[in-house]
Design a protein around this motif. Structure first.
Motif, PDB file in Angstrom:
ATOM      1  N   ASN A  38       0.825  -1.210   0.000  1.00  0.00           N
ATOM      2  CA  ASN A  38       0.000   0.000   0.000  1.00  0.00           C
ATOM      3  C   ASN A  38       0.866   1.269   0.000  1.00  0.00           C
ATOM      4  O   ASN A  38       0.417   2.331   0.397  1.00  0.00           O
ATOM      5  CB  ASN A  38      -0.940   0.006   1.206  1.00  0.00           C
ATOM      6  N   VAL A  39       2.138   1.136  -0.452  1.00  0.00           N
ATOM      7  CA  VAL A  39       3.066   2.268  -0.459  1.00  0.00           C
ATOM      8  C   VAL A  39       3.405   2.643  -1.898  1.00  0.00           C
ATOM      9  O   VAL A  39       3.829   1.793  -2.694  1.00  0.00           O
ATOM     10  CB  VAL A  39       4.375   1.939   0.308  1.00  0.00           C
ATOM     11  N   GLY A 151     -19.986   3.427   3.614  1.00  0.00           N
ATOM     12  CA  GLY A 151     -19.840   2.974   4.985  1.00  0.00           C
ATOM     13  C   GLY A 151     -19.857   1.471   5.134  1.00  0.00           C
ATOM     14  O   GLY A 151     -19.791   0.946   6.251  1.00  0.00           O
ATOM     15  N   LYS A 152     -19.921   0.729   4.020  1.00  0.00           N
ATOM     16  CA  LYS A 152     -19.992  -0.725   4.083  1.00  0.00           C
ATOM     17  C   LYS A 152     -18.622  -1.360   4.297  1.00  0.00           C
ATOM     18  O   LYS A 152     -18.510  -2.436   4.883  1.00  0.00           O
ATOM     19  CB  LYS A 152     -20.620  -1.272   2.799  1.00  0.00           C
ATOM     20  N   GLU A 153     -17.591  -0.691   3.784  1.00  0.00           N
ATOM     21  CA  GLU A 153     -16.246  -1.232   3.897  1.00  0.00           C
ATOM     22  C   GLU A 153     -15.424  -0.429   4.909  1.00  0.00           C
ATOM     23  O   GLU A 153     -15.723   0.734   5.178  1.00  0.00           O
ATOM     24  CB  GLU A 153     -15.549  -1.200   2.528  1.00  0.00           C
ATOM     25  N   GLN A 154     -14.400  -1.071   5.464  1.00  0.00           N
ATOM     26  CA  GLN A 154     -13.520  -0.364   6.378  1.00  0.00           C
ATOM     27  C   GLN A 154     -12.641   0.614   5.603  1.00  0.00           C
ATOM     28  O   GLN A 154     -12.322   0.390   4.438  1.00  0.00           O
ATOM     29  CB  GLN A 154     -12.630  -1.361   7.130  1.00  0.00           C
ATOM     30  N   HIS A 155     -12.293   1.676   6.259  1.00  0.00           N
ATOM     31  CA  HIS A 155     -11.361   2.619   5.650  1.00  0.00           C
ATOM     32  C   HIS A 155      -9.995   1.954   5.504  1.00  0.00           C
ATOM     33  O   HIS A 155      -9.576   1.178   6.361  1.00  0.00           O
ATOM     34  CB  HIS A 155     -11.231   3.886   6.501  1.00  0.00           C
ATOM     35  N   SER A 156      -9.301   2.263   4.397  1.00  0.00           N
ATOM     36  CA  SER A 156      -7.985   1.673   4.170  1.00  0.00           C
ATOM     37  C   SER A 156      -6.917   2.755   4.189  1.00  0.00           C
ATOM     38  O   SER A 156      -7.115   3.858   3.682  1.00  0.00           O
ATOM     39  CB  SER A 156      -7.951   0.940   2.829  1.00  0.00           C
ATOM     40  N   LEU A 157      -5.788   2.433   4.783  1.00  0.00           N
ATOM     41  CA  LEU A 157      -4.667   3.361   4.875  1.00  0.00           C
ATOM     42  C   LEU A 157      -3.676   3.097   3.749  1.00  0.00           C
ATOM     43  O   LEU A 157      -3.525   1.968   3.284  1.00  0.00           O
ATOM     44  CB  LEU A 157      -3.954   3.213   6.222  1.00  0.00           C
ATOM     45  N   TYR A 158      -3.027   4.144   3.318  1.00  0.00           N
ATOM     46  CA  TYR A 158      -1.973   3.994   2.320  1.00  0.00           C
ATOM     47  C   TYR A 158      -0.892   5.036   2.594  1.00  0.00           C
ATOM     48  O   TYR A 158      -1.127   6.037   3.266  1.00  0.00           O
ATOM     49  CB  TYR A 158      -2.516   4.151   0.894  1.00  0.00           C
ATOM     50  N   ASP A 159       0.293   4.796   2.065  1.00  0.00           N
ATOM     51  CA  ASP A 159       1.420   5.705   2.250  1.00  0.00           C
ATOM     52  C   ASP A 159       2.013   6.085   0.902  1.00  0.00           C
ATOM     53  O   ASP A 159       2.040   5.276  -0.036  1.00  0.00           O
ATOM     54  CB  ASP A 159       2.511   5.054   3.110  1.00  0.00           C
ATOM     55  N   ILE A 160       2.504   7.323   0.824  1.00  0.00           N
ATOM     56  CA  ILE A 160       3.172   7.812  -0.381  1.00  0.00           C
ATOM     57  C   ILE A 160       4.532   8.361   0.032  1.00  0.00           C
ATOM     58  O   ILE A 160       4.617   9.220   0.918  1.00  0.00           O
ATOM     59  CB  ILE A 160       2.358   8.917  -1.079  1.00  0.00           C
ATOM     60  N   GLU A 161       5.588   7.849  -0.582  1.00  0.00           N
ATOM     61  CA  GLU A 161       6.911   8.382  -0.292  1.00  0.00           C
ATOM     62  C   GLU A 161       7.016   9.802  -0.835  1.00  0.00           C
ATOM     63  O   GLU A 161       6.620  10.085  -1.971  1.00  0.00           O
ATOM     64  CB  GLU A 161       7.994   7.508  -0.938  1.00  0.00           C
TER      65      GLU A 161
END
Length: 308
Positions: A38-39, A151-161
């Motif tokens: 996810n980066v 609102g059905k799915e969980q929030h997802s985290l991501y990272d950007i260099e």
């Protein structure tokens, strides 16, 4: 300023320019290299000491130049599918009109068409290896969150260099090949058109910006310090010798050393910068002599475009 007219009596008319410049970027993801998990990864290369330097590809810089040309009204060579393809051509099945007389990008930035088993190509008179950071990448990240509006799915985290850095860019410009058809062995555009194209190139370089993630990571790429070398042969002078330290002091000795080394091949040197960017400007002004002009960046920009 005598553009393309060196003062040395034993020098021919300058036919080659090397441009090296520095610019600062802030919180930027200029040219991503894809994702790992996810980066979103920056393009990087490893230094000899093992540190990593961020870089921007030459293709990305050329794309930014073409976008600038388009924004000021130049008609670019249309992208089209190749007329026929082979198994070896799968994945690279597009080309341009390959018409250097009609299109500025085909002329200055070159082209390649291998349709039908025949190769039609133009080696670019304007070459660039893009940008590379002066200082190592320090692992900075920007954390983001993708929200599901239902609102059905969980929030997802991501990272950007991301990086805050000083970038060095380089160009090599074969002035004598702009508008010149190598296959026909002659100049095929008029002198006025050639001047307009050179002016458009410098306009793009002085106003450069673009690249990925500009919506969230807006930054400019235009020069803040620039060295232009005019030679009558075709070889590089400055290369990686243009650099600053953490206090924005230019390494004047490194620059002077290469200018002295290639003095017999150099017809003219133009150095321009923003005094608010480079802190040791008085040291840079000491480089002035018969072949080297030092001026503020605004003066360099004005003089170059006027002289063309």
């Amino acid at each position: 300023m005598q553009y393309l007219l060196p003062r040395k009596k034993n020098m021919n008319k300058i036919k080659f320019l090397e441009i090296a410049y520095l610019t600062k970027i802030e919180k930027a993801n200029l040219n991503a290299s894809g994702t790992e998990g996810n980066v979103t990864i920056l393009k990087k290369t490893e230094e000899i000491d093992g540190t990593q330097k961020v870089f921007v590809s030459g293709a990305s810089i050329k794309y930014a130049i073409k976008e600038y040309w388009k924004s000021i009204g130049w008609k670019l060579s249309p992208i089209k599918e190749k007329s026929s393809t082979t198994a070896e051509e799968i994945g690279r099945q597009i080309t341009t009109e390959c018409n250097l007389e009609k299109y500025i990008d085909d002329d200055l930035l070159g082209f390649m068409d291998t349709s039908g088993g025949k190769t039609k190509k133009r080696v670019a008179p304007v070459k660039t290896n893009g940008l590379i950071s002066v200082f190592p990448y320090k692992g900075d990240m920007n954390r983001g969150v993708r929200f599901d509006p239902t609102g059905k799915e969980q929030h997802s985290l991501y990272d950007i260099e991301i990086t805050t850095n000083v970038m060095r860019g380089n160009f090599a410009i074969e002035l004598d090949r702009i508008g010149y058809d190598d296959e026909k062995g002659k100049m095929i555009i008029k002198e006025d058109e050639k001047k307009k194209r050179i002016e458009a190139l410098f306009g793009a370089i002085f106003n450069l910006w673009g690249g990925g993630h500009q919506t969230n990571f807006l930054t400019k790429l235009s020069p803040e310090f620039m060295v232009i070398i005019g030679r009558n042969d075709k070889s590089l002078t400055v290369a990686d010798k243009l650099r600053v330290d953490e206090n924005y002091n230019l390494d004047v000795n490194a620059l002077k050393e290469v200018l002295d080394l290639y003095r017999d091949k150099i017809g003219k040197v133009w150095i321009g910068g923003l005094k608010g960017f480079v802190k040791n400007w008085p040291e840079i002004e000491k480089l002035k002599d018969e072949e080297i002009e030092v001026m503020e960046l605004s003066e360099l920009k004005e003089n170059l475009l006027k002289a063309i």
